[in-house]
Scaffold this motif. Structure first.
Motif, PDB file in Angstrom:
ATOM      1  N   TYR A  79       0.807  -1.220   0.000  1.00 31.04           N
ATOM      2  CA  TYR A  79       0.000   0.000   0.000  1.00 31.04           C
ATOM      3  C   TYR A  79       0.845   1.278   0.000  1.00 31.04           C
ATOM      4  O   TYR A  79       0.317   2.366   0.210  1.00 31.04           O
ATOM      5  N   THR A  80       2.132   1.153  -0.219  1.00 35.80           N
ATOM      6  CA  THR A  80       3.007   2.318  -0.210  1.00 35.80           C
ATOM      7  C   THR A  80       3.994   2.245  -1.363  1.00 35.80           C
ATOM      8  O   THR A  80       4.867   1.379  -1.396  1.00 35.80           O
ATOM      9  N   LEU A  81       3.838   3.187  -2.291  1.00 37.80           N
ATOM     10  CA  LEU A  81       4.714   3.323  -3.444  1.00 37.80           C
ATOM     11  C   LEU A  81       5.045   4.808  -3.570  1.00 37.80           C
ATOM     12  O   LEU A  81       4.154   5.624  -3.804  1.00 37.80           O
ATOM     13  N   VAL A  82       6.311   5.158  -3.356  1.00 38.36           N
ATOM     14  CA  VAL A  82       6.721   6.560  -3.380  1.00 38.36           C
ATOM     15  C   VAL A  82       7.828   6.775  -4.400  1.00 38.36           C
ATOM     16  O   VAL A  82       8.510   5.835  -4.812  1.00 38.36           O
ATOM     17  N   GLN A  83       7.997   8.037  -4.783  1.00 40.59           N
ATOM     18  CA  GLN A  83       9.044   8.432  -5.715  1.00 40.59           C
ATOM     19  C   GLN A  83       9.823   9.589  -5.092  1.00 40.59           C
ATOM     20  O   GLN A  83       9.605  10.744  -5.415  1.00 40.59           O
ATOM     21  N   PRO A  84      10.739   9.284  -4.175  1.00 43.11           N
ATOM     22  CA  PRO A  84      11.516  10.359  -3.552  1.00 43.11           C
ATOM     23  C   PRO A  84      12.379  11.067  -4.597  1.00 43.11           C
ATOM     24  O   PRO A  84      12.690  10.507  -5.649  1.00 43.11           O
ATOM     25  N   ASP A  85      12.783  12.285  -4.286  1.00 39.04           N
ATOM     26  CA  ASP A  85      13.664  13.012  -5.201  1.00 39.04           C
ATOM     27  C   ASP A  85      15.002  12.308  -5.334  1.00 39.04           C
ATOM     28  O   ASP A  85      15.530  12.178  -6.432  1.00 39.04           O
ATOM     29  N   LEU A  86      15.557  11.856  -4.227  1.00 38.90           N
ATOM     30  CA  LEU A  86      16.799  11.077  -4.203  1.00 38.90           C
ATOM     31  C   LEU A  86      16.682  10.032  -3.111  1.00 38.90           C
ATOM     32  O   LEU A  86      16.021  10.262  -2.095  1.00 38.90           O
ATOM     33  N   PHE A  87      17.371   8.909  -3.298  1.00 37.10           N
ATOM     34  CA  PHE A  87      17.417   7.917  -2.229  1.00 37.10           C
ATOM     35  C   PHE A  87      18.660   7.063  -2.392  1.00 37.10           C
ATOM     36  O   PHE A  87      19.170   6.877  -3.507  1.00 37.10           O
ATOM     37  N   VAL A  88      19.167   6.594  -1.256  1.00 35.76           N
ATOM     38  CA  VAL A  88      20.341   5.736  -1.236  1.00 35.76           C
ATOM     39  C   VAL A  88      19.908   4.380  -0.705  1.00 35.76           C
ATOM     40  O   VAL A  88      19.434   4.266   0.430  1.00 35.76           O
ATOM     41  N   LEU A  89      20.074   3.377  -1.551  1.00 31.77           N
ATOM     42  CA  LEU A  89      19.772   2.001  -1.156  1.00 31.77           C
ATOM     43  C   LEU A  89      21.046   1.337  -0.658  1.00 31.77           C
ATOM     44  O   LEU A  89      22.124   1.585  -1.211  1.00 31.77           O
ATOM     45  N   PRO A  90      20.951   0.478   0.346  1.00 32.17           N
ATOM     46  CA  PRO A  90      22.155  -0.225   0.810  1.00 32.17           C
ATOM     47  C   PRO A  90      22.633  -1.230  -0.239  1.00 32.17           C
ATOM     48  O   PRO A  90      21.846  -1.729  -1.049  1.00 32.17           O
ATOM     49  N   LEU A  91      23.930  -1.511  -0.197  1.00 32.22           N
ATOM     50  CA  LEU A  91      24.494  -2.528  -1.076  1.00 32.22           C
ATOM     51  C   LEU A  91      23.981  -3.901  -0.649  1.00 32.22           C
ATOM     52  O   LEU A  91      23.619  -4.112   0.516  1.00 32.22           O
ATOM     53  N   VAL A  92      23.961  -4.832  -1.581  1.00 27.13           N
ATOM     54  CA  VAL A  92      23.546  -6.211  -1.317  1.00 27.13           C
ATOM     55  C   VAL A  92      24.765  -7.090  -1.534  1.00 27.13           C
ATOM     56  O   VAL A  92      25.255  -7.202  -2.657  1.00 27.13           O
ATOM     57  N   ASP A  93      25.298  -7.644  -0.461  1.00 30.47           N
ATOM     58  CA  ASP A  93      26.508  -8.467  -0.552  1.00 30.47           C
ATOM     59  C   ASP A  93      27.630  -7.735  -1.287  1.00 30.47           C
ATOM     60  O   ASP A  93      28.328  -8.296  -2.133  1.00 30.47           O
ATOM     61  N   GLY A  94      27.775  -6.439  -0.995  1.00 29.87           N
ATOM     62  CA  GLY A  94      28.851  -5.638  -1.566  1.00 29.87           C
ATOM     63  C   GLY A  94      28.615  -5.109  -2.966  1.00 29.87           C
ATOM     64  O   GLY A  94      29.488  -4.487  -3.556  1.00 29.87           O
ATOM     65  N   ARG A  95      27.426  -5.316  -3.517  1.00 28.02           N
ATOM     66  CA  ARG A  95      27.138  -4.833  -4.871  1.00 28.02           C
ATOM     67  C   ARG A  95      25.839  -4.031  -4.861  1.00 28.02           C
ATOM     68  O   ARG A  95      25.037  -4.139  -3.937  1.00 28.02           O
ATOM     69  N   VAL A  96      25.661  -3.229  -5.928  1.00 21.62           N
ATOM     70  CA  VAL A  96      24.425  -2.455  -6.020  1.00 21.62           C
ATOM     71  C   VAL A  96      23.266  -3.408  -6.301  1.00 21.62           C
ATOM     72  O   VAL A  96      23.448  -4.435  -6.971  1.00 21.62           O
ATOM     73  N   PRO A  97      22.084  -3.101  -5.787  1.00 24.51           N
ATOM     74  CA  PRO A  97      20.929  -3.970  -6.041  1.00 24.51           C
ATOM     75  C   PRO A  97      20.623  -4.015  -7.538  1.00 24.51           C
ATOM     76  O   PRO A  97      20.757  -3.013  -8.240  1.00 24.51           O
ATOM     77  N   SER A  98      20.207  -5.173  -8.025  1.00 28.04           N
ATOM     78  CA  SER A  98      19.902  -5.314  -9.452  1.00 28.04           C
ATOM     79  C   SER A  98      18.530  -4.752  -9.801  1.00 28.04           C
ATOM     80  O   SER A  98      18.266  -4.437 -10.950  1.00 28.04           O
ATOM     81  N   GLY A  99      17.657  -4.623  -8.833  1.00 29.75           N
ATOM     82  CA  GLY A  99      16.316  -4.099  -9.056  1.00 29.75           C
ATOM     83  C   GLY A  99      15.545  -4.069  -7.756  1.00 29.75           C
ATOM     84  O   GLY A  99      16.060  -4.461  -6.709  1.00 29.75           O
ATOM     85  N   PRO A 100      14.290  -3.619  -7.805  1.00 26.52           N
ATOM     86  CA  PRO A 100      13.494  -3.501  -6.579  1.00 26.52           C
ATOM     87  C   PRO A 100      13.355  -4.810  -5.801  1.00 26.52           C
ATOM     88  O   PRO A 100      13.340  -4.809  -4.573  1.00 26.52           O
TER      89      PRO A 100
END
Length: 189
Positions: A79-100
């Motif tokens: 029930y929550t879908l947002v579009q922030p102006d900027l956001f920093v996602l944590p790395l996943v096992d030392g790499r950038v996430p491949s997708g949501p």
């Protein structure tokens, strides 16, 4: 004769994604509440651009996450879908996430409110970011301050001169001078 109570419609993230695109409008939902806002003004875009430049090198050099910008979507729950102006996602096992489907909740969310979005940016969206454990910056272009909300905080730290961000795993904090940021946003540089 009394009228039956009308229940407000509770929107899902999938329903919001299925809405037809409308140029100049952004569709989001927080806890089932639909939020429709107009496209941003130039000062907003200049502020976001300046923040991207300042945050990108820091986030990459310290390998603390992946910096993304709106209109990228963050789905916290159905029930929550947002579009922030900027956001920093944590790395996943030392790499950038491949997708949501591969990412965790954001470490940092930045909103640059306009008169039409301020109520939501400072209210339901900010509250939702905090509940997800994200630090939230509300960059107020008119007042030339940044409201820094930490997870669980009841009130923001209001910053006028410098903002410091030291995410877990970073060797040193990011020190962001605010006067140049606001000058650039307002086209004074």
């Amino acid at each position: 004769m009394s009228m039956p109570a009308v229940q407000p419609r509770r929107w899902t993230a999938d329903e919001v994604r299925a809405l037809p695109d409308e140029p100049g409008k952004r569709f989001e939902c927080v806890d089932g509440e639909l939020i429709v806002s107009p496209g941003p003004k130039w000062a907003h875009q200049r502020a976001v651009r300046a923040l991207i430049v300042l945050l990108h090198d820091y986030v990459a050099a310290h390998r603390v996450g992946d910096l993304l910008m709106g209109p990228g979507e963050v789905e916290f729950d159905p029930y929550t879908l947002v579009q922030p102006d900027l956001f920093v996602l944590p790395l996943v096992d030392g790499r950038v996430p491949s997708g949501p489907e591969d990412s965790a909740d954001p470490l940092l969310v930045v909103e640059v409110p306009s008169p039409s979005t301020a109520r939501y940016d400072r209210g339901v969206k900010r509250d939702r970011y905090q509940r997800a454990g994200a630090e939230c910056w509300i960059v107020d272009l008119d007042s030339r301050v940044v409201e820094r909300w930490l997870p669980g905080a009841a009130a923001p730290e209001v910053l006028r001169e410098e903002l410091r961000w030291h995410p877990a795993g970073a060797g040193e904090p990011l020190a962001l001078a605010l006067a140049p940021l606001f000058a650039e946003a307002h086209g004074e540089r």
